[in-house]
Scaffold this motif. Structure first.
Motif, PDB file in Angstrom:
ATOM      1  N   THR A 179      -9.440   7.404  -2.431  1.00 26.13           N
ATOM      2  CA  THR A 179      -8.892   6.703  -3.433  1.00 26.13           C
ATOM      3  C   THR A 179     -10.125   5.480  -3.455  1.00 26.13           C
ATOM      4  OG1 THR A 179      -7.226   7.997  -3.652  1.00 26.13           O
ATOM      5  CG2 THR A 179      -6.419   5.810  -4.139  1.00 26.13           C
ATOM      6  N   VAL A 180      -9.958   4.695  -4.859  1.00 20.18           N
ATOM      7  CA  VAL A 180     -10.849   3.361  -4.482  1.00 20.18           C
ATOM      8  C   VAL A 180      -9.777   2.617  -5.742  1.00 20.18           C
ATOM      9  CG1 VAL A 180     -12.810   1.782  -5.280  1.00 20.18           C
ATOM     10  CG2 VAL A 180     -12.431   3.855  -4.118  1.00 20.18           C
ATOM     11  N   ALA A 181      -9.057   1.524  -5.547  1.00 23.79           N
ATOM     12  CA  ALA A 181      -8.374   1.181  -6.286  1.00 23.79           C
ATOM     13  C   ALA A 181      -8.445  -0.315  -6.483  1.00 23.79           C
ATOM     14  CB  ALA A 181      -6.900   1.368  -6.219  1.00 23.79           C
ATOM     15  N   ALA A 182      -8.083  -1.286  -7.489  1.00 24.31           N
ATOM     16  CA  ALA A 182      -8.175  -2.724  -7.025  1.00 24.31           C
ATOM     17  C   ALA A 182      -6.758  -2.956  -8.222  1.00 24.31           C
ATOM     18  CB  ALA A 182      -9.395  -3.394  -8.281  1.00 24.31           C
ATOM     19  N   LEU A 183      -6.533  -4.224  -7.995  1.00 25.00           N
ATOM     20  CA  LEU A 183      -5.385  -5.707  -8.207  1.00 25.00           C
ATOM     21  C   LEU A 183      -6.295  -6.548  -8.845  1.00 25.00           C
ATOM     22  CD1 LEU A 183      -1.804  -5.579  -7.727  1.00 25.00           C
ATOM     23  CD2 LEU A 183      -3.107  -7.118  -7.812  1.00 25.00           C
ATOM     24  N   MET A 184      -6.418  -7.005 -10.041  1.00 22.83           N
ATOM     25  CA  MET A 184      -6.958  -8.848 -10.695  1.00 22.83           C
ATOM     26  C   MET A 184      -5.973  -9.359 -11.055  1.00 22.83           C
ATOM     27  SD  MET A 184     -10.024  -7.367  -8.989  1.00 22.83           S
ATOM     28  CE  MET A 184     -10.780  -8.948  -9.352  1.00 22.83           C
ATOM     29  N   VAL A 185      -6.349 -10.481 -11.356  1.00 22.30           N
ATOM     30  CA  VAL A 185      -5.695 -11.457 -11.861  1.00 22.30           C
ATOM     31  C   VAL A 185      -6.814 -12.396 -13.094  1.00 22.30           C
ATOM     32  CG1 VAL A 185      -3.357 -12.908 -11.970  1.00 22.30           C
ATOM     33  CG2 VAL A 185      -3.794 -12.171 -10.015  1.00 22.30           C
ATOM     34  N   VAL A 186      -6.681 -11.999 -13.882  1.00 30.26           N
ATOM     35  CA  VAL A 186      -7.341 -12.453 -14.721  1.00 30.26           C
ATOM     36  C   VAL A 186      -6.764 -13.911 -15.570  1.00 30.26           C
ATOM     37  CG1 VAL A 186      -9.238 -11.652 -16.961  1.00 30.26           C
ATOM     38  CG2 VAL A 186      -8.230  -9.752 -15.318  1.00 30.26           C
ATOM     39  N   ASN A 187      -7.225 -14.985 -14.889  1.00 36.27           N
ATOM     40  CA  ASN A 187      -7.640 -16.520 -15.675  1.00 36.27           C
ATOM     41  C   ASN A 187      -8.711 -16.993 -15.667  1.00 36.27           C
ATOM     42  OD1 ASN A 187      -5.535 -18.518 -15.790  1.00 36.27           O
ATOM     43  ND2 ASN A 187      -6.718 -19.143 -14.136  1.00 36.27           N
ATOM     44  N   ALA A 309     -13.182  -3.076 -13.850  1.00 37.92           N
ATOM     45  CA  ALA A 309     -13.716  -4.163 -14.579  1.00 37.92           C
ATOM     46  C   ALA A 309     -12.173  -3.634 -15.899  1.00 37.92           C
ATOM     47  CB  ALA A 309     -14.837  -3.800 -15.039  1.00 37.92           C
ATOM     48  N   ARG A 310     -11.877  -1.721 -15.381  1.00 36.66           N
ATOM     49  CA  ARG A 310     -10.441  -1.646 -16.259  1.00 36.66           C
ATOM     50  C   ARG A 310      -9.336  -2.878 -15.337  1.00 36.66           C
ATOM     51  NH1 ARG A 310     -10.507   4.187 -13.103  1.00 36.66           N
ATOM     52  NH2 ARG A 310      -8.390   3.615 -14.137  1.00 36.66           N
ATOM     53  N   ALA A 311      -9.285  -2.764 -14.244  1.00 40.18           N
ATOM     54  CA  ALA A 311      -8.661  -3.456 -13.897  1.00 40.18           C
ATOM     55  C   ALA A 311      -7.689  -5.458 -14.628  1.00 40.18           C
ATOM     56  CB  ALA A 311      -7.597  -4.071 -12.618  1.00 40.18           C
TER      57      ALA A 311
END
Length: 346
Positions: A179-187, A309-311
């Motif tokens: 499993t690979v996952a991202a959490l991103m905050v886009v500013n 990229a999806r996150a």
């Protein structure tokens, strides 16, 4: 083939809990990622204006072998106070545990902050910033499973050039079962959407209409590729965490973070500008075997770019309006009628 785990969130990686807290009047917030056991971690920080705490200890040659939490916040360098609140909460939870003689327990917490100081919120908070208390509350709220996206936690006050930003997450399962996952905050200083339209730069990687299902334009025009930036060179950033259940070394966790930066460059255009503080922490929770071959390791890295990229797209797509004077429209306010399907967290 890369498939999508059930929740499509970073909590699909076993051993990670996420807590979000926000102040809507101040248009800012904090996101805390807590690990059930100390996690191997490193980072990649190519942005020209990063706001970081304890990042030096993540380098592979440093002695610290695991971290207890990652904090993401608004507030620029004021927001770095949030680590103190998360540390305080972690220290309280460990207070009942026996400590070996003459040793002191110090929770290891790293942090990145974004610049949300000119987004229309009330930043007249007095002598001390609110971030230590927000960090404590975010740690207290951390849980497994589902959590909100968009205008929540560190993404509350986030903006991009034409639209509100936000907090996004996505996950994937590699062909070998990691499993690979991202959490991103886009500013970001740049844009997550193409030109003046609704399409996301991340569209080639979208799964199950998770950010509208509109696909990629049939062709890109000169206007689509024109430079768009926040007015008055206002600072911005894309910050986050890329995580896997695979057992990794610190050097491998750093490589994981570097590949996630490729995901930022695919989700934001342009990325890594002088005014950006782009920062990604690479994390291994160690709940699955180490990569058995270079091919398996490359699968994990390949997934890291895509989920990042999806996150990013999900963070912008899920943004919601804030109370008070409008600052920027959300994606849904401008383009919601066009979406082909309703993304959800399940």
């Amino acid at each position: 083939m890369i498939s999508r785990p059930r929740n499509n969130l970073i909590t699909d990686v076993p051993g990670i809990r996420v807590g979000n807290v926000q102040n809507l009047d101040q248009r800012t917030g904090v996101t805390a990622l807590l690990f059930d056991q100390p996690a191997v971690a490193s980072g990649s920080f190519p942005g020209g204006a990063p706001a970081l705490r304890e990042s030096a200890l993540l380098e592979p040659e440093m002695i610290v072998s695991g971290i207890d939490a990652v904090v993401l916040s608004g507030g620029s360098t004021y927001g770095l106070d949030a680590t103190s609140g998360v540390q305080a909460w972690l220290r309280e939870q460990a207070a009942h545990l026996p400590i070996p003689e003459k040793q002191v327990r110090v929770p290891i917490v790293v942090q990145a902050s974004l610049f949300d100081l000119v987004n229309g919120g009330d930043k007249d908070w007095g002598r001390y910033s609110p971030y230590a208390e927000l960090g404590y509350q975010a740690a207290q709220a951390a849980q497994n499973g589902d959590f909100a996206l968009g205008t929540t936690g560190a993404g509350t006050g986030a903006t991009t050039t034409p639209l509100r930003g936000g907090l996004g997450s996505a996950s994937a399962m590699t062909p070998s079962g990691h499993t690979v996952a991202a959490l991103m905050v886009v500013n970001a200083v740049g844009t997550a959407t193409i030109g003046d339209g609704p399409h996301f730069w991340s569209a080639p990687f979208e799964q199950d209409n998770e950010f509208g299902g509109l696909g990629f334009p049939s062709r890109l025009t000169e206007n689509d590729l024109r430079l768009r930036m926040k007015p008055n060179y206002v600072a911005g950033t894309t910050i986050g965490v890329i995580a896997t259940d695979a057992i990794l070394t610190k050097a491998e966790a750093k490589r994981l973070a570097i590949l996630a930066q490729d995901g930022i460059a695919r989700g934001v255009f342009p990325a890594h500008l002088p005014q950006d503080g782009d920062a990604v922490f690479g994390v291994s929770t160690g709940h699955a075997p180490a990569p058995a071959s270079v091919e398996v390791w490359t699968e994990i890295l390949h997934a890291a770019t895509q989920v990042t990229a999806r996150a990013i797209a999900r963070g912008v797509y899920e943004a919601s309006p804030l109370p008070g004077e409008p600052f920027l429209p959300t994606w849904s306010e401008r383009f919601g009628a066009l979406k082909q399907g309703n993304a959800n967290h399940g």
